[in-house]
Design an enzyme around this catalytic site. Structure first.
Site, PDB file in Angstrom:
ATOM      1  N   HIS A  73      12.885   9.047   6.942  1.00 30.52           N
ATOM      2  CA  HIS A  73      11.626   9.612   6.464  1.00 30.52           C
ATOM      3  C   HIS A  73      11.250  10.844   7.270  1.00 30.52           C
ATOM      4  O   HIS A  73      11.440  10.883   8.482  1.00 30.52           O
ATOM      5  CB  HIS A  73      10.506   8.562   6.537  1.00 30.52           C
ATOM      6  CG  HIS A  73      10.579   7.594   5.412  1.00 30.52           C
ATOM      7  ND1 HIS A  73       9.775   7.679   4.306  1.00 30.52           N
ATOM      8  CD2 HIS A  73      11.396   6.549   5.200  1.00 30.52           C
ATOM      9  CE1 HIS A  73      10.092   6.723   3.471  1.00 30.52           C
ATOM     10  NE2 HIS A  73      11.081   6.015   3.990  1.00 30.52           N
ATOM     11  N   PRO A  74      10.692  11.844   6.598  1.00 29.09           N
ATOM     12  CA  PRO A  74      10.276  13.048   7.311  1.00 29.09           C
ATOM     13  C   PRO A  74       8.960  12.819   8.056  1.00 29.09           C
ATOM     14  O   PRO A  74       8.174  11.941   7.684  1.00 29.09           O
ATOM     15  CB  PRO A  74      10.073  14.064   6.188  1.00 29.09           C
ATOM     16  CG  PRO A  74       9.647  13.222   5.020  1.00 29.09           C
ATOM     17  CD  PRO A  74      10.432  11.930   5.158  1.00 29.09           C
ATOM     18  N   GLU A  93       4.027  13.745  -2.455  1.00 29.61           N
ATOM     19  CA  GLU A  93       3.270  12.693  -1.785  1.00 29.61           C
ATOM     20  C   GLU A  93       2.398  13.265  -0.668  1.00 29.61           C
ATOM     21  O   GLU A  93       1.226  12.885  -0.534  1.00 29.61           O
ATOM     22  CB  GLU A  93       4.233  11.632  -1.251  1.00 29.61           C
ATOM     23  CG  GLU A  93       4.851  10.821  -2.376  1.00 29.61           C
ATOM     24  CD  GLU A  93       6.153  10.125  -2.042  1.00 29.61           C
ATOM     25  OE1 GLU A  93       6.670   9.424  -2.924  1.00 29.61           O
ATOM     26  OE2 GLU A  93       6.660  10.284  -0.908  1.00 29.61           O
ATOM     27  N   VAL A 126       5.554   6.254   9.404  1.00 31.11           N
ATOM     28  CA  VAL A 126       5.666   6.138   7.949  1.00 31.11           C
ATOM     29  C   VAL A 126       4.402   5.486   7.420  1.00 31.11           C
ATOM     30  O   VAL A 126       3.993   4.419   7.888  1.00 31.11           O
ATOM     31  CB  VAL A 126       6.912   5.321   7.533  1.00 31.11           C
ATOM     32  CG1 VAL A 126       6.965   5.149   6.018  1.00 31.11           C
ATOM     33  CG2 VAL A 126       8.192   5.966   8.044  1.00 31.11           C
ATOM     34  N   ILE A 127       3.797   6.166   6.459  1.00 30.46           N
ATOM     35  CA  ILE A 127       2.614   5.644   5.770  1.00 30.46           C
ATOM     36  C   ILE A 127       2.697   6.135   4.336  1.00 30.46           C
ATOM     37  O   ILE A 127       3.220   7.224   4.077  1.00 30.46           O
ATOM     38  CB  ILE A 127       1.307   6.102   6.464  1.00 30.46           C
ATOM     39  CG1 ILE A 127       0.100   5.349   5.923  1.00 30.46           C
ATOM     40  CG2 ILE A 127       1.132   7.599   6.365  1.00 30.46           C
ATOM     41  CD1 ILE A 127      -1.165   5.520   6.763  1.00 30.46           C
ATOM     42  N   CYS A 128       2.235   5.344   3.417  1.00 35.56           N
ATOM     43  CA  CYS A 128       2.258   5.734   2.008  1.00 35.56           C
ATOM     44  C   CYS A 128       1.195   6.815   1.794  1.00 35.56           C
ATOM     45  O   CYS A 128       0.007   6.518   1.639  1.00 35.56           O
ATOM     46  CB  CYS A 128       2.003   4.519   1.123  1.00 35.56           C
ATOM     47  SG  CYS A 128       2.105   4.902  -0.634  1.00 35.56           S
ATOM     48  N   ALA A 129       1.612   8.062   1.834  1.00 31.58           N
ATOM     49  CA  ALA A 129       0.681   9.189   1.763  1.00 31.58           C
ATOM     50  C   ALA A 129      -0.098   9.199   0.457  1.00 31.58           C
ATOM     51  O   ALA A 129      -1.267   9.587   0.442  1.00 31.58           O
ATOM     52  CB  ALA A 129       1.431  10.505   1.948  1.00 31.58           C
TER      53      ALA A 129
END
Length: 174
Positions: A73-74, A93, A126-129
Site C-alpha cells: 500500500h502507498p 480513494e 493503511v486506512i480505508c480512505a
C-alpha cells in the site's frame, strides 16, 4: 470508478483463472496472489461471498505474506501521490478523502506521520480512505501509533478488507 459495476457474480464465476486474476487484480495492492488463490473457491454466490473468500485467503496467509500485502500500500499523501504515480484506485480513494487538496502544512503533517508510523511498524499506515476524511485519518495516525505491531497488522488487514469490498463494488453488480 464512475462507469459502474461491469460484471455479475455469475460472469465472474465463468472466467478462466487468468481472466479472473486480471479482472480482480486491482482489488488488492501488490501482486494478485490472493485473487489467484481465491479462484478455486468458485462458484461465488454473491459479491459478499466473493469478498469473504478473498478475505479468508488474506487472513489465512502467513504473517510475512500479510505484512508484504500491507507494505504494497502507498503512503497517504506520500511520494507516489505527490508525483501522480498512484494506481487509479488509490488516486481516487485518496481524492475521496480530500487528500488531493491539502495545504503545504498538511502535507508536511502527513509526511511526519507516515515516517513515524513506518519507523515504528515497518509498513505504511493503511486506512480505508473512502470511508474517512483527512481529519479522521490524522486522528487515526495519532491513535494507532500507540498500538503494538501485532495490533496494527490486524487493524491494517481489516482496512485492506474494507478497501477490497469497495473496489469489488466498483467492479461487480450484486
Amino acid at each position: 470508478m464512475t462507469t459502474g459495476p461491469k460484471f455479475t457474480p455469475q460472469e465472474i464465476n465463468t472466467l478462466s483463472h487468468d481472466d479472473f486474476v486480471q479482472v480482480l487484480s486491482s482489488v488488492f495492492e501488490g501482486p494478485p496472489w490472493i485473487v489467484a488463490e481465491a479462484w478455486s473457491s468458485r462458484p461465488f454466490l454473491s459479491l459478499d461471498h466473493l469478498h469473504a473468500s478473498l478475505c479468508a485467503v488474506m487472513y489465512a496467509a502467513p504473517i510475512e505474506q500479510q505484512v508484504a500485502l500491507i507494505r504494497a500500500h502507498p503512503d497517504l499523501v506520500g511520494r507516489a501521490a505527490l508525483a501522480g504515480t498512484l494506481s487509479p484506485s488509490s488516486t481516487n480513494e485518496q481524492a475521496a478523502a480530500g487528500l488531493d487538496r491539502l495545504t503545504a502544512a498538511e502535507i508536511e503533517t502527513f509526511s511526519h506521520y507516515n515516517q513515524a508510523y513506518r519507523e515504528r511498524f515497518g509498513f505504511p499506515f493503511v486506512i480505508c480512505a473512502r470511508e474517512n476524511k483527512k481529519e479522521n485519518i490524522l486522528a487515526g495516525f495519532e491513535q494507532r501509533l500507540h498500538n503494538s505491531r501485532s495490533q496494527e497488522i490486524t487493524l491494517a488487514l481489516g482496512e485492506v478488507a474494507k478497501i477490497c469490498l469497495l473496489r469489488l463494488r466498483d467492479l461487480i453488480r450484486s
